[in-house]
Write an enzyme that holds these catalytic residues in place. Sequence first.
Site, mmCIF file in Angstrom:
data_model
loop_
_atom_site.group_PDB
_atom_site.id
_atom_site.type_symbol
_atom_site.label_atom_id
_atom_site.label_comp_id
_atom_site.label_asym_id
_atom_site.label_seq_id
_atom_site.Cartn_x
_atom_site.Cartn_y
_atom_site.Cartn_z
ATOM 1 N N GLU A 1 -5.859 3.207 -25.891
ATOM 2 C CA GLU A 1 -5.621 2.638 -24.555
ATOM 3 C C GLU A 1 -6.343 1.299 -24.399
ATOM 4 O O GLU A 1 -5.787 0.338 -23.876
ATOM 5 C CB GLU A 1 -6.063 3.632 -23.483
ATOM 6 C CG GLU A 1 -5.998 3.126 -22.046
ATOM 7 C CD GLU A 1 -4.594 2.692 -21.610
ATOM 8 O OE1 GLU A 1 -3.619 2.979 -22.331
ATOM 9 O OE2 GLU A 1 -4.485 2.034 -20.566
ATOM 10 N N LYS B 1 -4.432 -2.168 -23.511
ATOM 11 C CA LYS B 1 -4.799 -3.002 -22.352
ATOM 12 C C LYS B 1 -5.029 -4.440 -22.803
ATOM 13 O O LYS B 1 -4.550 -5.389 -22.208
ATOM 14 C CB LYS B 1 -6.090 -2.481 -21.693
ATOM 15 C CG LYS B 1 -5.949 -1.337 -20.744
ATOM 16 C CD LYS B 1 -5.197 -1.617 -19.483
ATOM 17 C CE LYS B 1 -3.771 -1.220 -19.402
ATOM 18 N NZ LYS B 1 -3.165 -0.069 -19.887
ATOM 19 N N ASN C 1 -4.148 7.480 7.048
ATOM 20 C CA ASN C 1 -4.198 7.181 5.613
ATOM 21 C C ASN C 1 -5.269 8.084 5.027
ATOM 22 O O ASN C 1 -6.376 8.146 5.556
ATOM 23 C CB ASN C 1 -4.556 5.702 5.375
ATOM 24 C CG ASN C 1 -4.647 5.374 3.899
ATOM 25 O OD1 ASN C 1 -4.095 6.092 3.066
ATOM 26 N ND2 ASN C 1 -5.342 4.304 3.557
ATOM 27 N N ARG D 1 0.827 -1.219 0.000
ATOM 28 C CA ARG D 1 0.000 0.000 0.000
ATOM 29 C C ARG D 1 0.859 1.267 0.000
ATOM 30 O O ARG D 1 0.357 2.359 -0.250
ATOM 31 C CB ARG D 1 -0.917 0.036 1.219
ATOM 32 C CG ARG D 1 -1.905 -1.108 1.324
ATOM 33 C CD ARG D 1 -2.705 -1.022 2.602
ATOM 34 N NE ARG D 1 -3.565 0.143 2.601
ATOM 35 C CZ ARG D 1 -4.783 0.183 2.047
ATOM 36 N NH1 ARG D 1 -5.251 -0.916 1.479
ATOM 37 N NH2 ARG D 1 -5.513 1.266 2.047
ATOM 38 N N HIS E 1 -9.818 4.739 -44.627
ATOM 39 C CA HIS E 1 -8.503 4.883 -45.286
ATOM 40 C C HIS E 1 -7.657 3.636 -45.107
ATOM 41 O O HIS E 1 -6.433 3.704 -45.065
ATOM 42 C CB HIS E 1 -7.777 6.109 -44.715
ATOM 43 C CG HIS E 1 -8.531 7.379 -44.905
ATOM 44 N ND1 HIS E 1 -8.658 8.000 -46.113
ATOM 45 C CD2 HIS E 1 -9.270 8.089 -44.027
ATOM 46 C CE1 HIS E 1 -9.416 9.077 -45.969
ATOM 47 N NE2 HIS E 1 -9.811 9.163 -44.709
#
Length: 610
Positions: free
Chosen positions: A483, A487, A100, A27, A506
């Site tokens: 993106e 992925k 935190n 973390r 095209h």
Amino acid sequence: MCGIIGYVGTRDVVPVLIGGLKKLEYRGYDSAGIAVVNGQGVEVVRAEGKLNNLEAKLSDKPLKGTFGMGHTRWATHGKPNENNAHPHRDCTGQVVVIHNGIIENFLPLKQQLQQAGHEFKTETDTEVVAHLIEEKLKGGAKFVDAVKKTLKELEGHYALVMIDGTEPGTIVAAKHGPPLVIGLGENENIIASDVAPLLAYTRNIIYLEDGEYAVANQKSVKVFDQNDRAVERPPKKIMWDAVMAEKEGYRHYMLKEIHEQPRAVRDTFNGRMFEESGEIYFNDLEFSPEEWSKFERVHIVACGTSWHAGLVGKFLLEEAARIPIEVDYGSEYRYRNPIVDEHTLVIGVTQSGETADTIAGMQEAKAKGAKLITICNVIGAAATRMSDGVIYTNAGPEIGVASTKAFTTQLTALYLLSLYIRQLRGEDREDLRYAMHEMRVLPHKLETILKKERQIEDLAHRYYKSQDFLFLGRGVHYPIALEGALKLKEISYIHAEGYPAGEMKHGPIALIDENMPVVAIATHTPVYDKVMSNLQEAKARDGKLILICDEGDEAAKKMADDVIEIPWTIEPLQPILAVVPTQLLAYHIALRRGCDVDQPRNLAKSVTVE
Ligand code: AGP
């Protein structure tokens, strides 16, 4: 994100704290510390860097006791050094706090406390909490009451664990945003950011809810709501193994990080957007309107997913700044002798802050006199150290090699930067307030999309055997098409291409047949009609259309083989929503194909070589 842990019981507390912090280190790991309360009062040991630095210090200065707390840090406010490492204390050294999250109103609170004579030793927002409790104790309140009064003054997101050396044996924990769980043991109780550190001692777990606080001692744990009413919360029996617990029950870090995006986006805009005044504020970046007016061009330099974020940034920043914005791969930029001078602003976008090609591109620009900004997820990383300003994405450590929450927080940071530029250029505060509001409500819209995971998983099971995918998008969604393709290809090893929807005719349209799934982002932007006619061309060639569209878009539903509906938002924020279905689709296809989702073949999390 940070990892926090507190223990009260009969065991030697230091091994409990260190062992727990090891399970929380994913973390955050830029500094760590523990506090132990024993006959000698409160003893605190902290260290910069990895947890083993703290262990080394403790072997030189062993602490003894059965009551204490520990923290491993992912810095958001204040550099990752020993002085800013938690735990933090008040003037007396008796009130000890670990935290935190982000205390959004820490600056005004700190100023008030300094005027009241409090001496601050750190740059952190957290230290304010210790001094606030001290102030209430001075007013005669008992420790728990002092904490209750303090919590009412805090704004922002926090998971807090607090103790008072003068009242050993009592731990108070409070939750408002980041997670806090409590393990109920035999003659001992343990509080932590998540389940992983608790499983060695108990499987009886209580989850605190937002606004609640708990008072724990060796024998009991009492939970209260924000109106101080006792809450009956029967413990849950957790049967996870330790590894599953570090992923908080998710099968892979990537899936966990996809689901963390609402929190990560919120932690990226919190403390930077102030709707009341209509202002944007960055604590590590500042330009005056005069300084900004001297820039004649902006170059965004990045790699991979971060380069896709840069492409979205081009749309956001050109709209705001009305000067040319170029986006280039680091590996290209560094060798093309770019036209750069003192009127050029170069923005490095990099999750790790260590990508060799990006850093080299930034160095090239710096050598030519450019001003540098970095958008980065790791405080103190190389790219940040060479920059004139930094915008940190408070996404927390991203463990999965395929970048997800880093990407959406990069888009969040770029959006905030576009508002900051609009502010510098004197734009009407009312317009800025509206733009901030749309960002403020975005995490809830992300949650809505994440709830569709099952539908996307079913989609993945229908298409996982495909050999090729085409992703199409236009305008702000063109980078999302790229993106989505990245992925999918990097974790499922399926060949996938992202293309501007208008480019189909095209060439790529030759690829389309009934075996070619076409994933298209078709939300309502100014080019929506153009996208829909592009998709008609694909449909006419029997392409399998999977559309990411606005909720209730009947035209899209009619045309597509499958639709994933997402909530409406303003155009500049649509990419943050539209990318999530592509992340989940890639994840579930890769899973179905038996791929190693968190550590795909041939890849590394940070490419620190050319
Ligand atoms: C994205 O999923 C990849 N892990 C990769 O493209 C990554 O975005 C790229 O290497 C850049 O890394 P950085 O953001 O740490 O600079």
